[in-house]
Design a protein around this motif. Sequence first.
Motif, PDB file in Angstrom:
ATOM      1  N   HIS A 229     -28.850  19.978  19.011  1.00 33.62           N
ATOM      2  CA  HIS A 229     -28.433  21.236  19.623  1.00 33.62           C
ATOM      3  C   HIS A 229     -29.453  21.629  20.691  1.00 33.62           C
ATOM      4  CE1 HIS A 229     -27.360  21.138  15.312  1.00 33.62           C
ATOM      5  NE2 HIS A 229     -26.183  21.589  15.712  1.00 33.62           N
ATOM      6  N   ILE A 230     -29.005  21.773  21.920  1.00 35.89           N
ATOM      7  CA  ILE A 230     -29.895  22.251  22.974  1.00 35.89           C
ATOM      8  C   ILE A 230     -29.798  23.774  22.987  1.00 35.89           C
ATOM      9  CG2 ILE A 230     -30.514  22.140  25.408  1.00 35.89           C
ATOM     10  CD1 ILE A 230     -29.085  19.483  25.590  1.00 35.89           C
ATOM     11  N   VAL A 231     -30.879  24.433  22.630  1.00 37.66           N
ATOM     12  CA  VAL A 231     -30.875  25.885  22.426  1.00 37.66           C
ATOM     13  C   VAL A 231     -31.887  26.544  23.356  1.00 37.66           C
ATOM     14  CG1 VAL A 231     -31.412  27.720  20.770  1.00 37.66           C
ATOM     15  CG2 VAL A 231     -30.133  25.695  20.032  1.00 37.66           C
ATOM     16  N   ALA A 232     -31.436  27.537  24.103  1.00 40.36           N
ATOM     17  CA  ALA A 232     -32.343  28.316  24.947  1.00 40.36           C
ATOM     18  C   ALA A 232     -33.054  29.339  24.069  1.00 40.36           C
ATOM     19  CB  ALA A 232     -31.563  28.995  26.066  1.00 40.36           C
ATOM     20  N   LYS A 233     -34.354  29.217  23.978  1.00 42.99           N
ATOM     21  CA  LYS A 233     -35.155  30.065  23.096  1.00 42.99           C
ATOM     22  C   LYS A 233     -35.010  31.541  23.467  1.00 42.99           C
ATOM     23  CE  LYS A 233     -38.454  30.790  20.027  1.00 42.99           C
ATOM     24  NZ  LYS A 233     -38.235  30.548  18.577  1.00 42.99           N
ATOM     25  N   GLY A 234     -34.828  32.396  22.433  1.00 38.51           N
ATOM     26  CA  GLY A 234     -34.750  33.830  22.650  1.00 38.51           C
ATOM     27  C   GLY A 234     -33.445  34.303  23.268  1.00 38.51           C
ATOM     28  N   THR A 235     -32.396  33.466  23.192  1.00 42.48           N
ATOM     29  CA  THR A 235     -31.098  33.860  23.764  1.00 42.48           C
ATOM     30  C   THR A 235     -30.032  33.886  22.671  1.00 42.48           C
ATOM     31  OG1 THR A 235     -30.281  31.630  24.276  1.00 42.48           O
ATOM     32  CG2 THR A 235     -31.763  32.678  25.882  1.00 42.48           C
ATOM     33  N   ILE A 236     -28.824  34.129  23.080  1.00 39.77           N
ATOM     34  CA  ILE A 236     -27.691  34.203  22.161  1.00 39.77           C
ATOM     35  C   ILE A 236     -27.450  32.873  21.460  1.00 39.77           C
ATOM     36  CG2 ILE A 236     -25.902  33.561  23.826  1.00 39.77           C
ATOM     37  CD1 ILE A 236     -24.247  35.919  22.626  1.00 39.77           C
ATOM     38  N   ASP A 237     -27.968  31.777  22.007  1.00 41.05           N
ATOM     39  CA  ASP A 237     -27.835  30.468  21.354  1.00 41.05           C
ATOM     40  C   ASP A 237     -28.349  30.516  19.915  1.00 41.05           C
ATOM     41  OD1 ASP A 237     -26.778  29.356  23.614  1.00 41.05           O
ATOM     42  OD2 ASP A 237     -28.556  28.196  24.160  1.00 41.05           O
ATOM     43  N   GLU A 238     -29.476  31.163  19.703  1.00 43.28           N
ATOM     44  CA  GLU A 238     -30.070  31.224  18.370  1.00 43.28           C
ATOM     45  C   GLU A 238     -29.178  32.014  17.413  1.00 43.28           C
ATOM     46  OE1 GLU A 238     -34.828  30.954  19.267  1.00 43.28           O
ATOM     47  OE2 GLU A 238     -33.879  32.922  19.452  1.00 43.28           O
ATOM     48  N   ARG A 239     -28.560  33.058  17.923  1.00 40.09           N
ATOM     49  CA  ARG A 239     -27.670  33.866  17.081  1.00 40.09           C
ATOM     50  C   ARG A 239     -26.439  33.070  16.677  1.00 40.09           C
ATOM     51  NH1 ARG A 239     -24.391  39.324  18.828  1.00 40.09           N
ATOM     52  NH2 ARG A 239     -23.421  39.716  16.812  1.00 40.09           N
ATOM     53  N   ILE A 240     -25.893  32.282  17.605  1.00 35.97           N
ATOM     54  CA  ILE A 240     -24.702  31.481  17.304  1.00 35.97           C
ATOM     55  C   ILE A 240     -25.000  30.508  16.167  1.00 35.97           C
ATOM     56  CG2 ILE A 240     -23.088  29.769  18.191  1.00 35.97           C
ATOM     57  CD1 ILE A 240     -23.371  31.061  20.935  1.00 35.97           C
ATOM     58  N   LEU A 241     -26.153  29.854  16.209  1.00 36.33           N
ATOM     59  CA  LEU A 241     -26.521  28.929  15.143  1.00 36.33           C
ATOM     60  C   LEU A 241     -26.585  29.632  13.783  1.00 36.33           C
ATOM     61  CD1 LEU A 241     -29.263  26.489  16.524  1.00 36.33           C
ATOM     62  CD2 LEU A 241     -27.017  25.907  15.610  1.00 36.33           C
ATOM     63  N   LYS A 242     -27.136  30.835  13.762  1.00 38.81           N
ATOM     64  CA  LYS A 242     -27.222  31.590  12.509  1.00 38.81           C
ATOM     65  C   LYS A 242     -25.846  31.978  11.999  1.00 38.81           C
ATOM     66  CE  LYS A 242     -31.867  33.528  13.185  1.00 38.81           C
ATOM     67  NZ  LYS A 242     -32.671  34.766  13.330  1.00 38.81           N
ATOM     68  N   VAL A 243     -24.956  32.383  12.898  1.00 39.20           N
ATOM     69  CA  VAL A 243     -23.586  32.756  12.506  1.00 39.20           C
ATOM     70  C   VAL A 243     -22.869  31.549  11.914  1.00 39.20           C
ATOM     71  CG1 VAL A 243     -21.329  33.440  13.402  1.00 39.20           C
ATOM     72  CG2 VAL A 243     -23.374  34.689  14.109  1.00 39.20           C
ATOM     73  N   LEU A 244     -23.019  30.387  12.524  1.00 41.14           N
ATOM     74  CA  LEU A 244     -22.382  29.181  12.005  1.00 41.14           C
ATOM     75  C   LEU A 244     -22.891  28.858  10.604  1.00 41.14           C
ATOM     76  CD1 LEU A 244     -22.441  26.902  15.186  1.00 41.14           C
ATOM     77  CD2 LEU A 244     -20.441  27.985  14.167  1.00 41.14           C
ATOM     78  N   GLU A 245     -24.171  29.043  10.371  1.00 41.31           N
ATOM     79  CA  GLU A 245     -24.740  28.788   9.048  1.00 41.31           C
ATOM     80  C   GLU A 245     -24.172  29.758   8.014  1.00 41.31           C
ATOM     81  OE1 GLU A 245     -28.878  29.129   9.668  1.00 41.31           O
ATOM     82  OE2 GLU A 245     -29.091  27.186  10.702  1.00 41.31           O
ATOM     83  N   HIS A 246     -23.995  31.024   8.398  1.00 43.10           N
ATOM     84  CA  HIS A 246     -23.459  32.030   7.476  1.00 43.10           C
ATOM     85  C   HIS A 246     -22.011  31.728   7.128  1.00 43.10           C
ATOM     86  CE1 HIS A 246     -22.554  35.868   5.609  1.00 43.10           C
ATOM     87  NE2 HIS A 246     -21.546  36.016   6.443  1.00 43.10           N
ATOM     88  N   LYS A 247     -21.211  31.407   8.126  1.00 40.69           N
ATOM     89  CA  LYS A 247     -19.808  31.089   7.877  1.00 40.69           C
ATOM     90  C   LYS A 247     -19.678  29.851   7.006  1.00 40.69           C
ATOM     91  CE  LYS A 247     -17.727  33.080  12.053  1.00 40.69           C
ATOM     92  NZ  LYS A 247     -16.989  32.753  13.310  1.00 40.69           N
ATOM     93  N   ASP A 248     -20.551  28.898   7.228  1.00 39.50           N
ATOM     94  CA  ASP A 248     -20.497  27.674   6.443  1.00 39.50           C
ATOM     95  C   ASP A 248     -20.752  27.970   4.969  1.00 39.50           C
ATOM     96  OD1 ASP A 248     -20.191  24.893   6.153  1.00 39.50           O
ATOM     97  OD2 ASP A 248     -22.356  24.613   6.139  1.00 39.50           O
ATOM     98  N   GLY A 249     -21.622  28.928   4.698  1.00 41.27           N
ATOM     99  CA  GLY A 249     -21.892  29.302   3.320  1.00 41.27           C
ATOM    100  C   GLY A 249     -20.679  29.909   2.645  1.00 41.27           C
ATOM    101  N   THR A 250     -19.952  30.761   3.381  1.00 41.30           N
ATOM    102  CA  THR A 250     -18.741  31.376   2.846  1.00 41.30           C
ATOM    103  C   THR A 250     -17.687  30.316   2.545  1.00 41.30           C
ATOM    104  OG1 THR A 250     -19.156  33.398   4.085  1.00 41.30           O
ATOM    105  CG2 THR A 250     -16.922  33.049   3.305  1.00 41.30           C
ATOM    106  N   GLN A 251     -17.520  29.400   3.465  1.00 42.53           N
ATOM    107  CA  GLN A 251     -16.503  28.359   3.306  1.00 42.53           C
ATOM    108  C   GLN A 251     -16.881  27.393   2.185  1.00 42.53           C
ATOM    109  OE1 GLN A 251     -13.998  26.636   6.557  1.00 42.53           O
ATOM    110  NE2 GLN A 251     -15.567  25.062   6.475  1.00 42.53           N
ATOM    111  N   ALA A 252     -18.166  27.090   2.068  1.00 40.38           N
ATOM    112  CA  ALA A 252     -18.612  26.158   1.033  1.00 40.38           C
ATOM    113  C   ALA A 252     -18.285  26.684  -0.358  1.00 40.38           C
ATOM    114  CB  ALA A 252     -20.108  25.909   1.167  1.00 40.38           C
TER     115      ALA A 252
END
Length: 453
Positions: free
Chosen positions: A409-432
Amino acid sequence: MTTRNMPLTISSSIKSLPSFLIWALAEGKTVTTLTAIRDLMYDTFEVKRVLVVAPLRVARDTWPEEIRKWDHLKDLTCSVVVGSAAERRRALQKQADIYIVNRENLVWLYEHCKLSFDMVVLDELSSFKNHQSKRFKAMKAMRPKVKRIVGLTGTPTGNGLMDLWAEFRLLDMGERLGRFISQYRNLYFKPDRYNGQIVYSYKPLPGAADAIYHQISDITVSMKARDYLKMPELVSVTKEVHLSDEERKRYDELKKSLVLELPGGEVTAANAASLTLKLCQIASGAIYTDDMGIVSIHDRKLDALEDLVESANGKPVLVAYWFKHDKERIQKRMKARELKSSKDFTNWNEGKIPVALIHPASAGHGLNLQSGGSILIWFTLTWSLELYQQTVARLWRQGQTDQTVVVQHIVAKGTIDERILKVLEHKDGTQAALIDAVKADLAMTDSGKEGIL
């Protein structure tokens, strides 16, 4: 090729139940379902004509390819109902066991096809989660005449448990989760975000998740490839890039004032959704102006991509992009070919494309790309857990010959990229949690429901 390693218990379950849902990512859902269809047609004579509804490229390429690939399926015939209206009509006039239509043409099929189908397979079922969509309404109208229906998906609840109602409304016509969405909401959810009488989102009531799992468990089974197959190791890596002070200033200015003056034009974010997209664009290095011009902001991600491609040491690389200008800028920087046609996919799997570009929304489901490489690079992330997981599963799946699949994952530090990764991790937990609740146990059998928990 034989079916020796297939989950035969699941195939038996499909045959024994009038409606059935398989949740599995890269698990061989297609061949399992085709095996059940073959047995229902030629062994027990319970099915005469089958309709498969799938994403375009999956309908056109994957299903016919699976029929050709397996020896035990050689008796099955199929007709692919895609292309122009004239081509679709000719396909429907052919004699076949299975008619395969892309989901975008389901409404057309409902309005123009005179054939009757006693079995329907919805591959990818999660694409029917919007109960207000035309495809959902068309399938809902067809459903009462269908004796047997199977839903296939690897991402059942990409946006939460609310997605399930429409999917199961098609499977069992409302028997388990209610005939109307209002019933489902009132029984299992409460308003979360609202303004007066307008409710923007809902959240599950205490205990609702377990209650929903119990309701659907008798016709639902989930399988994880790692539990039943020898899967390669999946390695997830983040490569950070850093914006300069001037680039950061532009990012923060747009985020704060919703307006950004650039030499190439003005950028205005009308609302929160628009702002999110604009910030994603800046993080990736270019942005659309109000008059649809393109202004370059930085080349940080392009430089990082170039480094990652070089470090692959000649191994093929698959790059996921989101915005059109992402693709254009990548192709300007390096020789990269977008995967769109059947020939593109074939050439990739033959190892003839060193750098391939893929858009998750158009090629995320059902495509077999594991023969072409084992490295996936996310140039721009997507908010959709469904598209994210499905895209990863194009390489991390059965048949991958490399011992390790690397997702970068190419992520721009301190931008919305970091938030998107966290959201994906949270959703994955719900689905799991949901997937684990209906997990297949192939060592167990319940009377009349072989292998279903």
